[in-house]
Motif scaffolding. Structure first.
Motif, PDB file in Angstrom:
ATOM      1  N   TYR A   1      85.817  41.307 100.741  1.00 14.92           N
ATOM      2  CA  TYR A   1      84.994  42.298 100.061  1.00 14.92           C
ATOM      3  C   TYR A   1      83.588  42.188 100.633  1.00 14.92           C
ATOM      4  N   ALA A   2      83.108  43.265 101.180  1.00 16.49           N
ATOM      5  CA  ALA A   2      81.768  43.280 101.761  1.00 16.49           C
ATOM      6  C   ALA A   2      81.038  44.523 101.280  1.00 16.49           C
ATOM      7  N   ARG A   3      79.719  44.417 101.276  1.00 16.32           N
ATOM      8  CA  ARG A   3      78.899  45.559 100.900  1.00 16.32           C
ATOM      9  C   ARG A   3      77.640  45.543 101.737  1.00 16.32           C
TER      10      ARG A   3
ATOM     11  N   SER B   1      82.542  41.244 107.014  1.00 18.00           N
ATOM     12  CA  SER B   1      83.396  40.585 106.031  1.00 18.00           C
ATOM     13  C   SER B   1      83.459  39.080 106.208  1.00 18.00           C
TER      14      SER B   1
ATOM     15  N   SER C   1      87.230  36.015 100.786  1.00 19.27           N
ATOM     16  CA  SER C   1      87.129  35.714  99.370  1.00 19.27           C
ATOM     17  C   SER C   1      88.324  34.843  99.042  1.00 19.27           C
TER      18      SER C   1
ATOM     19  N   ARG D   1      79.209  36.753 102.037  1.00 18.82           N
ATOM     20  CA  ARG D   1      77.814  36.586 102.467  1.00 18.82           C
ATOM     21  C   ARG D   1      77.749  36.488 103.954  1.00 18.82           C
TER      22      ARG D   1
ATOM     23  N   VAL E   1      80.772  50.091 100.598  1.00 12.21           N
ATOM     24  CA  VAL E   1      81.569  48.992 100.054  1.00 12.21           C
ATOM     25  C   VAL E   1      82.927  49.021 100.731  1.00 12.21           C
TER      26      VAL E   1
ATOM     27  N   GLU F   1      77.805  38.008  93.813  1.00 11.43           N
ATOM     28  CA  GLU F   1      78.171  39.303  93.234  1.00 11.43           C
ATOM     29  C   GLU F   1      79.687  39.381  93.137  1.00 11.43           C
TER      30      GLU F   1
ATOM     31  N   LYS G   1      84.805  38.384  95.013  1.00 10.35           N
ATOM     32  CA  LYS G   1      83.455  37.877  95.236  1.00 10.35           C
ATOM     33  C   LYS G   1      82.948  38.443  96.555  1.00 10.35           C
ATOM     34  N   ARG G   2      81.723  38.939  96.532  1.00 14.01           N
ATOM     35  CA  ARG G   2      81.131  39.537  97.731  1.00 14.01           C
ATOM     36  C   ARG G   2      80.933  38.475  98.815  1.00 14.01           C
TER      37      ARG G   2
END
Length: 180
Positions: free
Chosen positions: A51-53, A15, A18, A180, A58, A143, A177-178
């Motif tokens: 928010y992480a994926r 994570s 955001s 990075r 997710v 994303e 927002k994802r």
């Protein structure tokens, strides 16, 4: 809740914050990043939102100043592409399902399911709600996801058979927002 600590730690490591501020989503259009949460009908603002994926996993996480309360939302998508859709709650987080963990203090947490204890075999009781991912947007290399959830989270009291199962109702709307 300890059984899900590894899931939380795995995704927590992926994570990054955001922002709650307006964010340039590309195309010259400003779109707000938000996480609106109500707990038993009372609006609650938590300090950190992530928010992480990673592939089909997710995770949304948010927590207060000293780590509590904290909310961990995990879902497993069926595809790595557009994973818009509904994710019912299930303890195993199999493809197409989700789980929500809500902690209010050390060793004081709630989950989106609980196990009833009839004499013949445990019975899974899942929250009747769902997580809905309304859209997954790609704006350049960024994303964004937009969605909502409603959930009843449970905390059985004592040993089986439980004297009481405490319940808290959570609802949320989000656009994130994802990391990075």
């Amino acid at each position: 809740m300890k059984q899900y600590a590894a899931i939380f730690l795995l995704f927590f490591g992926l994570s990054a914050c955001s922002s709650k501020k307006d964010d340039d989503a590309g195309g010259g259009i400003k779109k707000e990043i938000y996480f609106k949460l109500t707990i038993d009908g009372v609006k609650r603002e938590l300090e950190n939102i992530h928010y992480a994926r990673a592939g089909k996993n997710v995770q949304l996480a948010t927590w207060g100043k000293d780590g509590f309360p904290n909310l961990n939302v995990v879902l497993t998508t069926k595809t790595e592409g557009d994973f818009s859709g509904s994710y019912p709650y299930h303890y195993d987080i199999s493809a197409g399902t989700s789980i929500i963990l809500y902690g209010i203090g050390d060793a004081n947490g709630y989950e989106s399911h609980w196990w009833d204890c009839p004499i013949d075999a445990p019975l899974l009781v899942k929250s009747p709600g769902t997580i809905v991912i309304e859209s997954v947007e790609q704006k350049g290399s960024d994303e964004f996801i937009t969605g909502k959830f409603n959930v009843e989270v449970y905390q059985p009291q004592g040993d089986c058979p439980y004297q009481e199962v405490k319940t808290i109702k959570l609802t949320s709307e989000f656009r994130l927002k994802r990391a990075r």
